[in-house]
Design a protein around this motif. Structure first.
Motif, PDB file in Angstrom:
ATOM      1  N   LEU A   1       0.774  -1.097  -0.188  1.00 40.87           N
ATOM      2  CA  LEU A   1       0.021   0.028   0.007  1.00 40.87           C
ATOM      3  C   LEU A   1       0.770   1.302   0.008  1.00 40.87           C
ATOM      4  N   LEU A   2       1.972   1.295   0.940  1.00 36.96           N
ATOM      5  CA  LEU A   2       2.791   2.471   0.907  1.00 36.96           C
ATOM      6  C   LEU A   2       3.407   2.802  -0.543  1.00 36.96           C
ATOM      7  N   PHE A   3       3.903   1.566  -1.170  1.00 37.74           N
ATOM      8  CA  PHE A   3       4.563   1.823  -2.265  1.00 37.74           C
ATOM      9  C   PHE A   3       3.664   2.422  -3.162  1.00 37.74           C
ATOM     10  N   ALA A   4       2.622   1.815  -3.384  1.00 41.47           N
ATOM     11  CA  ALA A   4       1.488   2.330  -4.041  1.00 41.47           C
ATOM     12  C   ALA A   4       1.268   3.775  -3.930  1.00 41.47           C
ATOM     13  N   ALA A   5       1.079   4.135  -2.610  1.00 43.84           N
ATOM     14  CA  ALA A   5       0.911   5.825  -2.438  1.00 43.84           C
ATOM     15  C   ALA A   5       2.139   6.529  -2.865  1.00 43.84           C
ATOM     16  N   TRP A   6       3.268   5.905  -2.765  1.00 43.47           N
ATOM     17  CA  TRP A   6       4.716   6.456  -2.730  1.00 43.47           C
ATOM     18  C   TRP A   6       4.681   6.943  -4.518  1.00 43.47           C
ATOM     19  N   VAL A   7       4.320   5.859  -5.292  1.00 42.91           N
ATOM     20  CA  VAL A   7       4.297   6.003  -6.660  1.00 42.91           C
ATOM     21  C   VAL A   7       3.350   7.003  -7.298  1.00 42.91           C
ATOM     22  N   LEU A   8       2.044   7.000  -6.778  1.00 40.88           N
ATOM     23  CA  LEU A   8       1.071   7.808  -7.027  1.00 40.88           C
ATOM     24  C   LEU A   8       1.433   9.283  -6.768  1.00 40.88           C
ATOM     25  N   GLY A   9       1.774   9.472  -5.380  1.00 43.52           N
ATOM     26  CA  GLY A   9       2.242  10.572  -4.883  1.00 43.52           C
ATOM     27  C   GLY A   9       3.437  11.452  -5.823  1.00 43.52           C
ATOM     28  N   TYR A  10       4.146  10.680  -6.167  1.00 42.54           N
ATOM     29  CA  TYR A  10       5.037  11.203  -7.480  1.00 42.54           C
ATOM     30  C   TYR A  10       4.627  11.434  -8.468  1.00 42.54           C
ATOM     31  N   ALA A  11       3.470  10.709  -9.132  1.00 49.46           N
ATOM     32  CA  ALA A  11       2.698  11.226 -10.308  1.00 49.46           C
ATOM     33  C   ALA A  11       1.869  12.349  -9.770  1.00 49.46           C
ATOM     34  N   ALA A  12       1.442  12.412  -8.848  1.00 52.65           N
ATOM     35  CA  ALA A  12       0.768  13.775  -8.698  1.00 52.65           C
ATOM     36  C   ALA A  12       1.514  15.019  -8.718  1.00 52.65           C
ATOM     37  N   ALA A  13       2.686  14.874  -7.892  1.00 54.43           N
ATOM     38  CA  ALA A  13       3.666  16.005  -7.681  1.00 54.43           C
ATOM     39  C   ALA A  13       4.128  16.397  -9.225  1.00 54.43           C
ATOM     40  N   PHE A  14       4.300  15.448  -9.979  1.00 53.30           N
ATOM     41  CA  PHE A  14       5.079  15.862 -11.321  1.00 53.30           C
ATOM     42  C   PHE A  14       3.997  16.334 -12.108  1.00 53.30           C
ATOM     43  N   HIS A  15       2.740  15.908 -12.064  1.00 53.57           N
ATOM     44  CA  HIS A  15       1.756  16.699 -12.942  1.00 53.57           C
ATOM     45  C   HIS A  15       1.337  18.037 -12.393  1.00 53.57           C
TER      46      HIS A  15
ATOM     47  N   LEU B   1      -4.931  15.629 -10.191  1.00 57.98           N
ATOM     48  CA  LEU B   1      -6.183  15.475  -9.102  1.00 57.98           C
ATOM     49  C   LEU B   1      -6.341  13.886  -8.854  1.00 57.98           C
ATOM     50  N   VAL B   2      -6.561  13.119  -9.920  1.00 60.04           N
ATOM     51  CA  VAL B   2      -6.604  11.609  -9.891  1.00 60.04           C
ATOM     52  C   VAL B   2      -5.637  11.001  -9.147  1.00 60.04           C
ATOM     53  N   ALA B   3      -4.310  11.236  -9.333  1.00 62.67           N
ATOM     54  CA  ALA B   3      -3.167  10.509  -8.633  1.00 62.67           C
ATOM     55  C   ALA B   3      -3.107  10.970  -7.269  1.00 62.67           C
ATOM     56  N   ALA B   4      -3.297  12.324  -7.069  1.00 60.32           N
ATOM     57  CA  ALA B   4      -3.473  12.634  -5.565  1.00 60.32           C
ATOM     58  C   ALA B   4      -4.600  11.959  -4.823  1.00 60.32           C
ATOM     59  N   ALA B   5      -5.719  11.850  -5.587  1.00 59.96           N
ATOM     60  CA  ALA B   5      -6.812  11.154  -4.693  1.00 59.96           C
ATOM     61  C   ALA B   5      -6.464   9.548  -4.327  1.00 59.96           C
ATOM     62  N   ALA B   6      -5.820   9.129  -5.613  1.00 59.57           N
ATOM     63  CA  ALA B   6      -5.547   7.565  -5.373  1.00 59.57           C
ATOM     64  C   ALA B   6      -4.318   7.339  -4.442  1.00 59.57           C
ATOM     65  N   CYS B   7      -3.457   8.312  -4.369  1.00 56.17           N
ATOM     66  CA  CYS B   7      -2.298   8.245  -3.359  1.00 56.17           C
ATOM     67  C   CYS B   7      -2.820   8.527  -2.086  1.00 56.17           C
ATOM     68  N   ALA B   8      -3.945   9.222  -1.844  1.00 59.17           N
ATOM     69  CA  ALA B   8      -4.757   9.376  -0.442  1.00 59.17           C
ATOM     70  C   ALA B   8      -5.198   7.961  -0.144  1.00 59.17           C
ATOM     71  N   ALA B   9      -6.145   7.505  -0.978  1.00 55.59           N
ATOM     72  CA  ALA B   9      -6.699   6.209  -0.780  1.00 55.59           C
ATOM     73  C   ALA B   9      -5.742   5.114  -0.450  1.00 55.59           C
ATOM     74  N   ALA B  10      -4.579   4.830  -1.158  1.00 55.98           N
ATOM     75  CA  ALA B  10      -3.378   3.967  -0.640  1.00 55.98           C
ATOM     76  C   ALA B  10      -2.795   4.194   0.340  1.00 55.98           C
ATOM     77  N   GLY B  11      -2.663   5.348   0.677  1.00 54.92           N
ATOM     78  CA  GLY B  11      -1.554   5.505   1.911  1.00 54.92           C
ATOM     79  C   GLY B  11      -2.431   5.662   3.210  1.00 54.92           C
ATOM     80  N   ALA B  12      -3.972   5.780   3.268  1.00 54.68           N
ATOM     81  CA  ALA B  12      -4.799   6.106   4.255  1.00 54.68           C
ATOM     82  C   ALA B  12      -4.617   4.979   5.382  1.00 54.68           C
ATOM     83  N   VAL B  13      -4.565   3.876   5.036  1.00 53.76           N
ATOM     84  CA  VAL B  13      -4.504   2.713   6.289  1.00 53.76           C
ATOM     85  C   VAL B  13      -3.056   2.738   6.731  1.00 53.76           C
ATOM     86  N   PRO B  14      -1.962   2.804   6.136  1.00 47.98           N
ATOM     87  CA  PRO B  14      -0.722   2.768   6.500  1.00 47.98           C
ATOM     88  C   PRO B  14      -0.502   3.977   7.403  1.00 47.98           C
ATOM     89  N   ALA B  15      -1.015   5.234   6.923  1.00 53.98           N
ATOM     90  CA  ALA B  15      -1.098   6.321   7.843  1.00 53.98           C
ATOM     91  C   ALA B  15      -1.788   6.389   9.372  1.00 53.98           C
TER      92      ALA B  15
END
Length: 249
Positions: A43-57, A80-94
Motif C-alpha cells: 500500500l505504501l509503495f502504491a501511495a509513493w508512486v502515485l504521490g510522485y505522479a501527482a507531484a509531477f503533474h 487530481l486523480v493521482a493525488a486522490a489515489a495516493c490518499a486512498a492507498a496511503g490512508a490505512v498505513p498512515a
C-alpha cells in the motif's frame, strides 16, 4: 477527405523514465531488508508512486500555467486523480503508523525545492535533481521501519543509494544535455571517485558496483550513445545496486 487533428491525450504516466528506478530501488531494498515485510509495504509503495505522479503533474501544471500556456490543462486531471489515489492507498498505513506523517513532513522541503524549480522553468538544474534524490533514498529507512526494523541499522544502504542516485544526476547530464561540457564531465567523475571511496568504507563489497559506476562515468560520455542505451545501462546499474545491498546488508 481532410483529417481532423485530435486533441492531445492526457499524459498520465510521467515521462521522467529515470525516476522510476529511483522510486523503486531504495523502497524495495528497505522492504526486503526489514524483518517483517508485509501488505503495508504494498500500500505504501502504491501511495509513493502515485504521490510522485501527482507531484509531477502538479509541477508541470504550475510551470505551464505560469506561462499562460493552454497545455497546462492536460496535467490538471492526472494531478487530481493521482493525488486522490495516493490518499486512498496511503490512508490505512498512515492510520496504523502515524509516524509516517513525520516522514512526509521531512520530505516536504525537497518537494518544495522541486516545485520552485518547476515554477521557474529550471527543472534540469543540477540542484533540482539532487533534491529529488534525497527523499527517494530516505524511503529505504521508511520501509525498514514499516517492517519492524530500526532505521538506525539501515543508514549504510540508504547512504549507498544516495551516493549512486546522486551520481546519476551529473552523469546523465554528461551523456545528454551537457555532453560537450568538460566541467560537467570532471564534476561527474570527481563525484563518482568520492562515492567509491565512501562506499568502500561502508562495505568492501559495495566497492565492486561503485567501481563499475566510476568506470562508466569516465568512459561512456562522448561516445554518442543513444538515449535508450543510456537508460538501459542505468536500469542495469540500479538492479546491480539493489542485488548488492540485499546480499551484503
Amino acid at each position: 477527405m481532410a483529417r481532423t487533428r485530435s486533441k492531445p491525450a492526457y499524459v498520465w504516466i510521467p515521462d521522467q523514465h529515470g525516476a522510476w528506478a529511483m522510486l523503486a530501488v531504495p523502497f524495495l531494498a528497505g522492504t526486503f531488508l526489514a524483518p517483517r515485510p508485509g501488505w503495508a509495504h504494498v500500500l505504501l509503495f502504491a501511495a509513493w508512486v502515485l504521490g510522485y505522479a501527482a507531484a509531477f503533474h502538479a509541477q508541470q501544471w504550475l510551470r505551464l500555467h505560469t506561462r499562460g500556456l493552454r497545455s497546462a490543462r492536460r496535467h490538471g486531471r492526472p494531478a487530481l486523480v493521482a493525488a486522490a489515489a495516493c490518499a486512498a492507498a496511503g490512508a490505512v498505513p498512515a492510520v496504523l503508523h502515524p509516524w509516517l506523517w513525520a516522514a512526509c513532513a521531512a520530505a516536504a522541503p525537497f518537494v518544495l525545492v522541486n516545485t520552485w524549480y518547476a515554477w521557474r522553468g529550471r527543472e534540469r538544474a543540477l540542484l533540482n535533481g539532487l533534491a529529488a534524490v534525497v527523499p527517494a533514498c530516505g524511503m529505504l529507512l521508511v520501509a525498514v521501519r514499516l517492517g519492524g526494523g530500526d532505521p538506525a541499522d539501515a543508514w549504510a544502504p540508504a547512504l549507498a543509494c544516495l551516493l549512486y542516485f546522486g551520481g546519476t544526476v551529473p552523469y546523465v547530464k554528461t551523456m545528454i544535455r551537457e555532453r560537450n561540457s568538460r566541467a560537467h564531465y570532471r564534476g561527474s567523475v570527481s563525484f563518482h571517485a568520492a562515492a567509491l571511496a565512501v562506499a568502500a568504507c561502508l562495505s568492501p563489497w559495495l566497492a565492486l558496483p561503485f567501481t563499475a559506476y566510476l568506470a562508466r562515468a569516465a568512459a561512456l560520455p562522448g561516445r554518442g550513445l543513444r538515449v535508450g542505451v543510456v537508460g538501459a545501462t542505468e536500469l542495469a546499474a540500479s538492479l546491480l545496486l539493489l542485488v548488492t545491498l540485499l546480499l551484503v546488508s
